[in-house]
Write a protein that holds these residues in place. Structure first.
Motif, PDB file in Angstrom:
ATOM      1  N   LEU A  27      -6.320  -1.804  -5.442  1.00 40.36           N
ATOM      2  CA  LEU A  27      -7.666  -2.345  -5.223  1.00 40.36           C
ATOM      3  C   LEU A  27      -8.283  -1.808  -3.927  1.00 40.36           C
ATOM      4  CD1 LEU A  27      -7.028  -6.072  -6.259  1.00 40.36           C
ATOM      5  CD2 LEU A  27      -8.408  -4.384  -7.509  1.00 40.36           C
ATOM      6  N   ALA A  28      -7.438  -1.601  -2.906  1.00 41.70           N
ATOM      7  CA  ALA A  28      -7.918  -1.129  -1.598  1.00 41.70           C
ATOM      8  C   ALA A  28      -8.024   0.383  -1.525  1.00 41.70           C
ATOM      9  CB  ALA A  28      -6.993  -1.640  -0.501  1.00 41.70           C
ATOM     10  N   GLY A  29      -7.567   1.073  -2.587  1.00 39.61           N
ATOM     11  CA  GLY A  29      -7.647   2.525  -2.586  1.00 39.61           C
ATOM     12  C   GLY A  29      -6.636   3.196  -1.682  1.00 39.61           C
ATOM     13  N   ILE A  30      -5.498   2.572  -1.501  1.00 44.16           N
ATOM     14  CA  ILE A  30      -4.465   3.119  -0.609  1.00 44.16           C
ATOM     15  C   ILE A  30      -3.405   3.829  -1.438  1.00 44.16           C
ATOM     16  CG2 ILE A  30      -2.672   2.569   1.068  1.00 44.16           C
ATOM     17  CD1 ILE A  30      -4.317   0.102   1.851  1.00 44.16           C
ATOM     18  N   ASP A  31      -3.218   5.130  -1.185  1.00 46.55           N
ATOM     19  CA  ASP A  31      -2.139   5.881  -1.824  1.00 46.55           C
ATOM     20  C   ASP A  31      -1.565   6.871  -0.815  1.00 46.55           C
ATOM     21  OD1 ASP A  31      -3.905   8.059  -1.678  1.00 46.55           O
ATOM     22  OD2 ASP A  31      -4.596   7.811  -3.747  1.00 46.55           O
ATOM     23  N   ARG A  32      -0.740   7.783  -1.289  1.00 43.95           N
ATOM     24  CA  ARG A  32      -0.070   8.710  -0.368  1.00 43.95           C
ATOM     25  C   ARG A  32      -1.049   9.600   0.395  1.00 43.95           C
ATOM     26  NH1 ARG A  32       4.187  11.237  -2.330  1.00 43.95           N
ATOM     27  NH2 ARG A  32       3.955  13.065  -0.998  1.00 43.95           N
ATOM     28  N   HIS A  33      -2.275   9.728  -0.100  1.00 36.43           N
ATOM     29  CA  HIS A  33      -3.254  10.611   0.544  1.00 36.43           C
ATOM     30  C   HIS A  33      -4.198   9.873   1.492  1.00 36.43           C
ATOM     31  CE1 HIS A  33      -1.862  13.633  -2.248  1.00 36.43           C
ATOM     32  NE2 HIS A  33      -2.172  12.866  -3.285  1.00 36.43           N
ATOM     33  N   THR A  34      -4.108   8.551   1.520  1.00 35.83           N
ATOM     34  CA  THR A  34      -5.024   7.767   2.356  1.00 35.83           C
ATOM     35  C   THR A  34      -4.688   7.957   3.833  1.00 35.83           C
ATOM     36  OG1 THR A  34      -5.158   6.102   0.602  1.00 35.83           O
ATOM     37  CG2 THR A  34      -5.957   5.464   2.777  1.00 35.83           C
ATOM     38  N   PRO A  73      -7.648   4.737  12.980  1.00 40.65           N
ATOM     39  CA  PRO A  73      -7.334   4.649  14.411  1.00 40.65           C
ATOM     40  C   PRO A  73      -6.882   3.240  14.784  1.00 40.65           C
ATOM     41  CG  PRO A  73      -9.393   5.825  14.073  1.00 40.65           C
ATOM     42  CD  PRO A  73      -9.016   5.240  12.734  1.00 40.65           C
ATOM     43  N   GLY A  74      -5.761   3.148  15.479  1.00 40.37           N
ATOM     44  CA  GLY A  74      -5.239   1.842  15.874  1.00 40.37           C
ATOM     45  C   GLY A  74      -4.460   1.140  14.779  1.00 40.37           C
ATOM     46  N   GLY A  75      -4.099   1.861  13.719  1.00 38.36           N
ATOM     47  CA  GLY A  75      -3.352   1.255  12.630  1.00 38.36           C
ATOM     48  C   GLY A  75      -2.421   2.255  11.973  1.00 38.36           C
ATOM     49  N   GLU A  76      -1.558   1.749  11.073  1.00 34.91           N
ATOM     50  CA  GLU A  76      -0.596   2.628  10.397  1.00 34.91           C
ATOM     51  C   GLU A  76      -0.323   2.121   8.993  1.00 34.91           C
ATOM     52  OE1 GLU A  76       4.067   4.157  10.713  1.00 34.91           O
ATOM     53  OE2 GLU A  76       3.317   2.576  12.046  1.00 34.91           O
ATOM     54  N   ILE A  77      -0.411   3.020   8.017  1.00 36.39           N
ATOM     55  CA  ILE A  77       0.082   2.758   6.666  1.00 36.39           C
ATOM     56  C   ILE A  77       1.541   3.197   6.667  1.00 36.39           C
ATOM     57  CG2 ILE A  77      -0.130   3.333   4.217  1.00 36.39           C
ATOM     58  CD1 ILE A  77      -3.082   4.081   4.810  1.00 36.39           C
ATOM     59  N   VAL A  78       2.452   2.261   6.572  1.00 34.44           N
ATOM     60  CA  VAL A  78       3.881   2.598   6.614  1.00 34.44           C
ATOM     61  C   VAL A  78       4.250   3.278   5.296  1.00 34.44           C
ATOM     62  CG1 VAL A  78       6.219   1.698   6.875  1.00 34.44           C
ATOM     63  CG2 VAL A  78       4.322   0.665   8.157  1.00 34.44           C
ATOM     64  N   ARG A  79       4.977   4.384   5.395  1.00 27.91           N
ATOM     65  CA  ARG A  79       5.303   5.189   4.223  1.00 27.91           C
ATOM     66  C   ARG A  79       6.807   5.415   4.106  1.00 27.91           C
ATOM     67  NH1 ARG A  79       0.013   7.665   3.409  1.00 27.91           N
ATOM     68  NH2 ARG A  79      -1.210   7.349   5.311  1.00 27.91           N
ATOM     69  N   ASP A  80       7.260   5.662   2.869  1.00 29.86           N
ATOM     70  CA  ASP A  80       8.676   5.964   2.671  1.00 29.86           C
ATOM     71  C   ASP A  80       8.918   7.456   2.920  1.00 29.86           C
ATOM     72  OD1 ASP A  80       7.812   7.329   0.398  1.00 29.86           O
ATOM     73  OD2 ASP A  80       8.366   5.716  -0.984  1.00 29.86           O
ATOM     74  N   LYS A  81      10.133   7.916   2.652  1.00 28.81           N
ATOM     75  CA  LYS A  81      10.486   9.309   2.957  1.00 28.81           C
ATOM     76  C   LYS A  81       9.674  10.314   2.145  1.00 28.81           C
ATOM     77  CE  LYS A  81      15.221   8.213   4.348  1.00 28.81           C
ATOM     78  NZ  LYS A  81      16.677   8.394   4.051  1.00 28.81           N
ATOM     79  N   GLU A  82       9.198   9.868   0.982  1.00 29.14           N
ATOM     80  CA  GLU A  82       8.386  10.744   0.144  1.00 29.14           C
ATOM     81  C   GLU A  82       6.896  10.688   0.502  1.00 29.14           C
ATOM     82  OE1 GLU A  82      10.870   8.739  -1.349  1.00 29.14           O
ATOM     83  OE2 GLU A  82      12.105  10.537  -1.092  1.00 29.14           O
ATOM     84  N   GLY A  83       6.541   9.822   1.467  1.00 25.61           N
ATOM     85  CA  GLY A  83       5.159   9.712   1.891  1.00 25.61           C
ATOM     86  C   GLY A  83       4.353   8.674   1.147  1.00 25.61           C
TER      87      GLY A  83
END
Length: 563
Positions: free
Chosen positions: A180-187, A191-201
């Protein structure tokens, strides 16, 4: 005849003079109490009299009972301890009201229990409604680990779930919310934040600080009816905790509108001081609002902003890297990263005569905040600003003296010390930890403390806060004699910070904060005497009665509230 007439006139005059000389009867008297006034001129008393909404007498039974009249309500305290009402210097009040009906994940002991509580809560809610709140604590898991979307997807595939860590600086979303928020591996990270990702991104579902904004933009706005319902529930809960004043940090403007409506109806049962986000400085300045604007129950004229994140989310900003995650030293907030904009907004607010409440937790975050404050005072000249650093948790040794020299108030939350004390040593090392929640060091440097809870990050319960400051016994039971015990406060020092200290921090020390003649009659009666019992028992003491403006608004023994 003249003599008789003169005698009658003199007698009549004397009777009239005597009638006018008599005191009016008090509306309320509390007697047979152990009154801790927090007033250096009269530290203790036995009784208090109230007329209208203010205190008119404080002293002995004999002195105060002289105010008793035919219609005076009398409360026999039966030897219990009477204090000024607690003034929580830092809450997120609408969130607190919401939390009373949201899923509770704070003490979930495993990923399985975490997921099952969410699923159970979802089963009770209308279809399609978001699961929010949570206040989860990864350190409470038997094997501490950060939650991921995979933990909850199987049980909530058709339900949006976005639950926040208890410090408010990190949240986990399920896969539906990420979509819904449009968050995927390419997002990209904000600034001032982080999308935590796994080893594959791929996103794990964890979002730190500003990255949560992606989700905030798609969460449906609650209805006005829901806002009213949850805020009123929060107010009732505050009364049950003896909290008669609340300083609300970064409320939404729509929440302030609800407070105003309740105040107009006479239903704002605790006094509220609001500090919306600094981004609204231009709008507020156009209205000409300055600090202290408002009524006895709703006031504004302060702004809240952020310098950095939190220790628990590893986003508090330090000079040196974290000990347990040496690849990071935290991050400045999105607001502080745009340094020029932050500086301009702070200068505008100060020039207009408004107060500033700046969240800063890591030593570097605090230092950069003090730099800005020092520049502001140099450019605008001396004034009674009562600038505040909220939390002020992990100080560089050099900055205690700067705090004092700049007359900055430390707005602190002692419960965080016994909570974070479970992991601070491992996260930043013992040297930095020794200057963490350094309440005694602040006082030794002449820094004023305002005490609160950061509800919902910590319980609203003032007795839990007092216990934390006095004992510093961490929640995991590993420091029964106190974590860095040299930083403990006495009961009297905590009560002062929770009453007069907090009143001073909102420019209200002339109206509240002590049981003194002329001040608002906001008081709390406790089940036991916290000045006499052992420190470990303080957390079990109950609020028996809460009085706001001379009205009994909570009576635990009768299990009711009233306005």
């Amino acid at each position: 005849m003249r003599y008789i007439i003169l005698s009658v006139m003199l007698a009549t005059s004397a009777m009239v003079s005597e009638a006018f000389a008599q005191k009016p009867a008090a509306d309320l008297i509390i007697h047979n109490a152990k009154v801790w006034t927090v007033d250096a001129n009269k530290p203790q008393a036995q009784a208090v009299a109230v007329l209208h909404n203010k205190i008119v007498a404080v002293g002995s039974e004999t002195t105060v009972m002289a105010w008793r009249g035919k219609h005076t309500a009398v409360i026999d305290a039966k030897g219990r301890r009477l204090l000024p009402g607690f003034n929580d210097a830092h809450v997120h009040f609408a969130d607190g009201g919401n939390s009373l009906s949201e899923v509770d994940l704070k003490d979930a002991a495993s990923p399985q229990e975490f997921a099952q509580r969410i699923a159970s809560h979802a089963a009770k809610m209308p279809e399609g409604e978001w699961i929010l709140g949570g206040n989860w604590d990864d350190q409470a898991f038997s094997q501490p680990q950060l939650p991921t979307r995979q933990m909850i997807d199987a049980l909530t595939a058709e339900r949006p779930v976005f639950v926040t860590r208890y410090d408010g600086h990190m949240a986990v979303a399920n896969s539906l919310v990420l979509k819904l928020a449009g968050i995927d591996r390419h997002t990209p990270d904000l600034p001032g934040g982080e999308i935590v990702r796994d080893k594959e991104g791929n996103p794990t579902g964890l979002l730190r600080d500003a990255a949560m904004d992606y989700v905030f933009k798609v969460i449906p706005e609650p209805s006005k009816e829901k806002r009213l319902r949850t805020i009123k529930a929060g107010l009732q809960y505050a009364l049950s905790q003896g909290v008669t004043s609340l300083q609300d940090m970064n409320p939404l403007l729509s929440d302030i509108a609800i407070y105003a409506e309740l105040a107009e109806r006479g239903e704002l049962s605790s006094r509220m001081y609001v500090a919306p986000m600094l981004e609204y400085v231009d709008d507020v300045n156009k209205l000409g609002i300055r600090r202290g604007f408002g009524t006895d129950f709703l006031r504004m004229g302060a702004f809240k902003t952020y310098a950095d994140g939190s220790l628990g989310s590893s986003t508090a900003y330090f000079e040196q890297a974290y000990t347990d995650t040496p690849e990071t030293r935290g991050m400045l907030s999105a607001e502080m990263l745009n340094h020029q904009q932050m500086r301009e907004r702070l200068m505008k607010a100060d020039a207009a005569g408004n107060q500033l409440c700046i969240h800063a937790i890591g030593d570097a975050g605090i230092s950069v905040t003090l730099d800005l404050i020092e520049e502001m005072q140099r450019l605008h000249g001396p004034r009674d600003r009562r600038l505040r650093i909220e939390h002020a948790q992990h100080l560089a040794a050099k900055d205690f003296a700067r705090f004092a020299a700049l007359n900055v108030i430390a707005s602190v939350q002692p419960y965080h010390a016994v909570d974070d004390g479970r992991f601070v040593d491992q996260r930043i090392g013992k040297d930095r930890a020794s200057r963490t929640y350094a309440f005694r060091s602040f006082l030794q440097h002449g820094v004023k403390l305002a005490i609160g809870t950061d509800w919902t990050v910590a319980p609203l319960d003032p007795l839990a806060t007092i216990h934390a400051a006095v004992s510093r016994a961490t929640l995991d039971g590993k420091h029964p004699q106190g974590w860095y015990p040299e930083q403990k406060l006495s009961v009297a020092e905590v009560v002062y910070g929770y009453t007069m200290g907090s009143a001073f921090a909102e420019f209200q020390e002339q109206n509240k904060g002590s049981i003194s003649v002329g001040k608002w009659a906001d008081m709390v009666l406790l089940s036991e005497d916290i000045f006499q019992i052992k420190a470990e028992r303080i957390k079990d003491v109950k609020v028996d009665m809460t009085i706001v403006g001379g009205k009994l608004v909570f009576d635990r023994l009768k299990s009711n509230t009233a306005r």
